[in-house]
Design an enzyme around this catalytic site. Sequence first.
Site, short mmCIF file in Angstrom:
data_model
loop_
_atom_site.label_atom_id
_atom_site.label_comp_id
_atom_site.label_asym_id
_atom_site.label_seq_id
_atom_site.Cartn_x
_atom_site.Cartn_y
_atom_site.Cartn_z
N ASN A 162 -118.02 -19.52 -49.11
CA ASN A 162 -117.05 -18.46 -49.41
C ASN A 162 -115.85 -18.55 -48.47
O ASN A 162 -115.95 -19.05 -47.35
CB ASN A 162 -117.70 -17.09 -49.30
N ASN A 205 -131.45 -14.52 -55.06
CA ASN A 205 -130.50 -14.62 -56.17
C ASN A 205 -130.94 -13.65 -57.26
O ASN A 205 -132.11 -13.27 -57.33
CB ASN A 205 -130.49 -16.06 -56.72
N THR A 248 -125.97 -18.65 -54.58
CA THR A 248 -125.18 -19.81 -54.99
C THR A 248 -125.87 -20.48 -56.17
O THR A 248 -127.10 -20.52 -56.25
CB THR A 248 -124.93 -20.80 -53.83
N CYS A 270 -90.33 -26.21 -41.59
CA CYS A 270 -90.07 -27.66 -41.60
C CYS A 270 -89.75 -28.15 -43.02
O CYS A 270 -89.56 -29.34 -43.24
CB CYS A 270 -91.26 -28.43 -41.03
N CYS A 309 -96.33 -30.41 -41.75
CA CYS A 309 -96.47 -30.37 -40.29
C CYS A 309 -97.83 -29.84 -39.84
O CYS A 309 -98.16 -29.89 -38.66
CB CYS A 309 -95.35 -29.55 -39.65
N CYS A 315 -92.51 -24.04 -45.56
CA CYS A 315 -92.56 -23.89 -44.10
C CYS A 315 -91.15 -24.02 -43.52
O CYS A 315 -90.23 -24.49 -44.21
CB CYS A 315 -93.45 -25.03 -43.61
N GLU A 353 -130.96 -14.45 -60.32
CA GLU A 353 -131.65 -15.23 -61.36
C GLU A 353 -132.04 -16.59 -60.80
O GLU A 353 -131.44 -17.05 -59.82
CB GLU A 353 -130.76 -15.40 -62.59
N ASP A 368 -113.92 -15.70 -47.90
CA ASP A 368 -113.49 -14.30 -47.81
C ASP A 368 -113.62 -13.66 -46.43
O ASP A 368 -113.29 -12.49 -46.25
CB ASP A 368 -114.26 -13.46 -48.85
N HIS A 424 -115.56 -24.32 -47.30
CA HIS A 424 -114.41 -24.45 -48.22
C HIS A 424 -113.15 -23.76 -47.69
O HIS A 424 -112.26 -23.44 -48.46
CB HIS A 424 -114.79 -23.89 -49.60
#
Length: 248
Positions: free
Chosen positions: A102, A213, A188, A150, A130, A148, A215, A104, A119
């Site tokens: 996640n 989970n 997951t 730059c 940069c 940015c 399921e 978040d 991730h």
Amino acid sequence: MNDAYEKAAAALRRARRAIAVTGAGVSAESGIPTFRGAGGIWTKYPPEQYATLSAFLDHPADFWQFWHELQDSVGGVQPNPAHAALAALEQMGRLQAVITQNIDNLHQNAGSRRVIEYHGNARYVVCLDCGRRAEYSLDLRETTPPHCVCRGLIKPDVVLFGEMLSPDALVESDALANRADVVIIVGTSAQVYPAAAIPVTAKRAGAFVIEANIEPTDFTRSITDAFLEGPAGETLPKLVEMVKGEES
Ligand code: OAD
């Protein structure tokens, strides 16, 4: 309380090197939609159009519009009892680290200290030229796509399909999985690699596999030893209470 909880609590009570591997389901009860299944993010925004590096580079303005919409839809989200349960296990010395897919920041907000972000993190953006990293802010909406100082193109600091994962996250997770005595898989679908390989590595190393989970998944059918079925915000606090009970 069924047998799966008894076994899971007993394994955690003995654990010295337990890890958790989490996905979108752990944040579902905080109000963040999962990716797959009915109402999933990818059903509204097909990943090949919105979540690949080439889509970002070819159409950065479209990507940024999607990203701002996504940020607006999850604004103000808070950790839920599932995040709190994992933080409590770490605090009790029963969990070494959380490896999350996640982006978040909710594990950290709940108090987990060792969080490996597989991730990336949506709180940040990065310049593709940069490498400057900054917090995501509303100022980024002034020009689409944002650039940015730059003049390089700015991208959310998350891993898109077709991008390399952070080598640090890969090495650290692999080392933890190879030494784990328990792995807790939470929310997951086991569809995206290499994250889906971590519990398998841990199982091969001899870890007891707990899965939470709503399921069954491919893990449930192959490597899971104790399946806690139901919303993680209910099942994980129950498990923590049992571990506490057995310890006292
Ligand atoms: P998915 O959307 O594929 O799967 C979410 C899982 O959470 C499913 O197995 C659900 O059954 C389960 N679930 C839903 N609500 C739950 C709840 N309240 N309690 C427990 N489980 C619940 O999400 P991920 O597996 O995280 O990658 O997806 C993995 C990766 O695919 C993401 O990190 C993202 C995506 O493409 C990238 O963008 C690179």
